[in-house]
Write an enzyme that holds these catalytic residues in place. Structure first.
Site, PDB file in Angstrom:
ATOM      1  N   HIS A  40     144.213 102.969  78.916  1.00 53.87           N
ATOM      2  CA  HIS A  40     142.962 102.637  79.759  1.00 53.87           C
ATOM      3  C   HIS A  40     141.622 103.008  78.504  1.00 53.87           C
ATOM      4  O   HIS A  40     141.596 104.058  78.079  1.00 53.87           O
ATOM      5  CB  HIS A  40     142.645 103.846  80.843  1.00 53.87           C
ATOM      6  CG  HIS A  40     143.595 103.280  82.123  1.00 53.87           C
ATOM      7  ND1 HIS A  40     142.710 103.374  83.197  1.00 53.87           N
ATOM      8  CD2 HIS A  40     144.667 102.749  82.268  1.00 53.87           C
ATOM      9  CE1 HIS A  40     143.520 102.788  84.204  1.00 53.87           C
ATOM     10  NE2 HIS A  40     144.609 102.405  83.835  1.00 53.87           N
ATOM     11  N   GLU A 109     143.180  95.046  84.211  1.00 56.17           N
ATOM     12  CA  GLU A 109     142.138  95.515  85.419  1.00 56.17           C
ATOM     13  C   GLU A 109     140.709  95.467  85.001  1.00 56.17           C
ATOM     14  O   GLU A 109     140.427  95.693  83.844  1.00 56.17           O
ATOM     15  CB  GLU A 109     142.571  96.763  85.797  1.00 56.17           C
ATOM     16  CG  GLU A 109     143.995  96.851  86.446  1.00 56.17           C
ATOM     17  CD  GLU A 109     144.585  98.486  86.339  1.00 56.17           C
ATOM     18  OE1 GLU A 109     145.259  98.655  87.123  1.00 56.17           O
ATOM     19  OE2 GLU A 109     144.102  99.300  85.451  1.00 56.17           O
TER      20      GLU A 109
END
Length: 336
Positions: A40, A109
């Site tokens: 991330h 994402e």
């Protein structure tokens, strides 16, 4: 079914880099077969969140361990990364830690890509999936060690070579939440990744049949594919603590649309913290009795998943590893 492997999910959204490395070393000491890390740029939540760089973590853990397999679960090699550079990075790690490195990939994402400069509307799944397939094709071509002229729809190389490549390249594990990508994983992946807690029908009726179908179309045995699942489990002998530990990971209980479209950790955190604890806990196996915990894990084995990676939500990961080694690992290995 392939040989049972028990793995540990290193939660980069929850722990800083030094602590996350130490936890992975503990995982090997506690008998885990693998440790995978999330990739991330931004965490799921702003307060108390972390986002150390996955590739630096892998290299550091590799240097401090001897046996455990290491990989991403998952990395998106298609937006903020150039897949050719990802191929180089994983080839280097594959040379440093032979037979221990895998690359887990997914379609991405918005949370991680918009902040790093992706412009325009977040692409629909069709484009994200096309980018992933093209990236996998390019990375595999580069791992041959040959000079690669690649002229794809999204990526291009001119006379590109990776000079240091492990024998056989790097295994690619493809994450899927539906049958289309699962079929692709069966056809093109060395491994397949999914996550637990979405209703057993998804795994028994859709994902696993799709993996098998993809493998058959490619003339492969499904047993040649490492079938990995991240099992969300909050196991503690204190039942109240087992329930409360899930709260940090409330964002996982948001809808798929929310998780894929929200671009700001502050906004993500606010949406997640509005959820009741009962809804948050539904994504998890919450247990304080080891036999009950194993009873809830066993259906995933029965569905044909052979590599179980355990994601524990609590902040005391040593406690989880101690309890897992004592209570759950022997029972799970006995099933195999």
């Amino acid at each position: 079914m392939g040989d049972l492997e028990l793995g540990f999910k290193a939660s980069a959204e929850q722990f800083g880099p030094r602590e996350l490395v130490d936890i992975a070393v503990l995982a090997e000491e506690h008998g885990m077969d693998s440790a995978t890390v999330s990739d991330h740029f931004q965490p799921w939540r702003h307060k108390g969140g972390h986002a150390p760089f996955s590739l630096a973590w892998m290299a550091a853990v590799g240097a401090r361990t001897e046996r455990i397999k290491l990989g991403t679960s998952v990395l998106t090699p298609t937006f903020r990364y150039n897949p050719a550079v990802i191929a180089q990075a994983f080839a280097t790690m594959g040379c440093l830690y032979p037979g221990r490195v895998m690359l887990g990939v997914g379609t991405g994402e918005a949370l991680n890509e918009i902040a790093t400069g992706y412009q325009g509307e977040w692409p629909e799944f069709k484009e994200r999936f096309a980018r992933l397939r093209e990236a996998v094709e390019l990375m595999r071509a580069l791992w041959t060690g040959d000079r690669v002229d690649f002229d794809g729809q999204y990526y291009r190389t001119v006379g590109a070579s990776i000079y240091d490549v492990p024998e056989g390249g790097v295994p690619i594990y493809i994450a899927a939440g539906g049958p289309l990508v699962a079929r692709y994983a069966g056809r093109a992946g060395d491994g397949f990744i999914c996550t637990s807690g979405k209703g057993m029908e998804l795994y028994t009726d859709k994902l696993m049949p799709a993996v098998a179908e993809g493998a058959a179309k490619a003339g492969r045995s499904v047993d040649s594919i490492d079938r990995m699942i991240e099992i969300k489990i909050s196991y503690d002998t204190d039942p109240e603590l087992a329930l409360e530990n899930t709260r940090f990971w409330a964002p996982l209980s948001l809808t798929a649309e929310q998780k894929h479209s929200i671009t700001d950790p502050i906004e993500m955190e606010a949406a997640a913290d509005a959820l009741p604890i009962e809804q948050i806990a539904k994504r998890w196996i919450v247990a304080s009795d080891p036999d009950q915990a194993v009873e809830q894990i066993k259906p995933y084995l029965d569905a044909g998943l052979n590599h179980l990676v355990f994601h524990a939500p609590g902040h005391d990961q040593r406690r989880f590893l101690d309890l897992f080694q004592r209570d759950l690992a022997p029972r799970l290995r006995a099933l195999a």
